[in-house]
Design a protein around this motif. Structure first.
Motif, short mmCIF file in Angstrom:
data_model
loop_
_atom_site.label_atom_id
_atom_site.label_comp_id
_atom_site.label_asym_id
_atom_site.label_seq_id
_atom_site.Cartn_x
_atom_site.Cartn_y
_atom_site.Cartn_z
N GLN A 1 0.82 -1.20 0.00
CA GLN A 1 0.00 0.00 0.00
C GLN A 1 0.86 1.26 0.00
O GLN A 1 0.49 2.28 -0.57
N ILE A 2 2.00 1.17 0.65
CA ILE A 2 2.92 2.32 0.69
C ILE A 2 3.72 2.40 -0.61
O ILE A 2 3.85 3.46 -1.22
N ILE A 3 4.24 1.24 -1.03
CA ILE A 3 5.10 1.20 -2.21
C ILE A 3 4.35 1.59 -3.48
O ILE A 3 4.86 2.33 -4.32
N ASN A 4 3.13 1.09 -3.63
CA ASN A 4 2.41 1.28 -4.88
C ASN A 4 1.90 2.70 -5.08
O ASN A 4 1.32 3.02 -6.12
N GLN A 5 2.09 3.57 -4.09
CA GLN A 5 1.74 4.97 -4.28
C GLN A 5 2.74 5.67 -5.21
O GLN A 5 2.48 6.74 -5.72
N SER A 6 3.88 5.01 -5.43
CA SER A 6 4.90 5.57 -6.31
C SER A 6 5.12 4.64 -7.50
O SER A 6 5.44 3.47 -7.31
N GLY A 7 4.91 5.16 -8.72
CA GLY A 7 5.12 4.35 -9.90
C GLY A 7 6.57 3.90 -10.04
O GLY A 7 6.85 2.78 -10.45
N HIS A 8 7.51 4.77 -9.65
CA HIS A 8 8.94 4.43 -9.74
C HIS A 8 9.29 3.27 -8.82
O HIS A 8 9.98 2.33 -9.21
N ILE A 9 8.78 3.34 -7.59
CA ILE A 9 9.05 2.27 -6.63
C ILE A 9 8.41 0.96 -7.10
O ILE A 9 8.98 -0.12 -6.96
N GLN A 10 7.21 1.07 -7.69
CA GLN A 10 6.54 -0.14 -8.15
C GLN A 10 7.31 -0.80 -9.29
O GLN A 10 7.39 -2.02 -9.37
#
Length: 208
Positions: free
Chosen positions: A176-185
Motif C-alpha cells: 500500500q505504501i510502495i504502490n503509491q509511487s510508480g517508480h518504486i513499483q
C-alpha cells in the motif's frame, strides 16, 4: 489416532518450516506487495491446494515415483522452472498497475489461484519433502497409516495458511505504501522478476 504430543510437535515444526524463507512464502510476499493482500491470500490458497495434491500423492505412494525415477523428477522440475521463467517474463514486462475494476480483479484472482497451484505441484521437491517429513510422525500402532498421513498433511496445510496468511497481510501493508509511487513499483516489479528467475534456476539445478 496420533497422540497429542505428536500433533503438537508436528504443528510446531510445520509453522517453523513455513516461516523459513522458500519459494512459496517469497511468492506470497511479492504478490501481496505488488497486487495487494487479497492477491497474496488467493496465491496462498492456490499453493495450499497444491499441497493437497502432494499430501494425496504421499498417502497413496505416488510420490515415491519422483524419488526413484530420475526421468520423472527431471521432467517435472524443468516444467516448474519453465513456468517460473514465464512468470518472471510477465512481471518484467508488466506496466505499472492501476486500480482495477471488480470484474477484472476477480479474473486476476482466478489467474493467481491457478498460478499458485501450478507453481506448487510442478515442484517435485515438495512431494519428496512430504514423503520424508510426514511419515516421521505416523505410528503404525495407531491405525491406518494412509489416514494418518492425510491428517498430517491437513494439519500442515492449516499451519501454512496461518503463516502464509500473515505474510500476505504484511506484504499487502508494505505494498500500500510502495504502490503509491510508480517508480518504486517498477523497481519492485524488477525485484519480483529477479526472484522468479532465481527460483527457476534453483529448481532447475536441484537434485533429488
Amino acid at each position: 489416532m496420533l497422540s497429542v504430543e505428536t500433533l503438537v510437535t508436528f504443528i510446531t515444526a510445520s509453522v517453523l518450516l513455513g516461516l523459513a524463507p522458500g519459494p512459496d512464502n517469497i511468492f506470497v510476499l511479492t504478490q501481496s506487495a505488488l497486487r495487494g493482500k487479497g492477491s497474496g491470500l488467493i496465491v496462498m490458497f492456490g499453493l495450499c491446494t497444491g499441497l493437497i495434491v502432494h499430501t494425496t500423492a504421499v498417502a497413496l505412494g505416488v510420490a515415491i515415483v519422483f524419488k526413484t525415477s530420475a526421468i520423472a523428477f527431471t521432467a517435472l522440475k524443468f516444467i516448474g522452472a519453465g513456468y517460473l521463467l514465464y512468470l518472471a517474463w510477465k512481471v518484467f514486462t508488466a506496466p505499472v498497475e492501476q486500480i482495477k475494476g471488480r470484474s477484472e480483479q476477480k479474473n486476476n484472482y482466478r489467474k493467481l489461484y491457478f498460478r499458485g497451484i501450478i507453481m506448487n505441484i510442478t515442484n517435485p521437491k515438495v512431494s519428496i519433502f512430504f514423503l520424508a517429513f510426514l511419515p516421521q510422525f505416523a505410528d503404525p500402532t495407531r491405525g491406518s497409516i494412509t489416514l494418518q498421513l492425510i491428517l498430517l498433511g491437513g494439519l500442515f496445510i492449516l499451519a501454512t495458511i496461518l503463516v502464509f496468511g500473515s505474510i500476505a497481510l504484511l506484504g499487502g501493508t508494505i505494498g500500500q505504501i510502495i504502490n503509491q509511487s510508480g517508480h518504486i513499483q517498477r523497481i519492485l516489479n524488477k525485484f519480483a522478476g529477479a526472484v522468479f528467475v532465481a527460483l527457476a534456476l534453483k529448481l532447475a539445478t536441484s537434485s533429488r
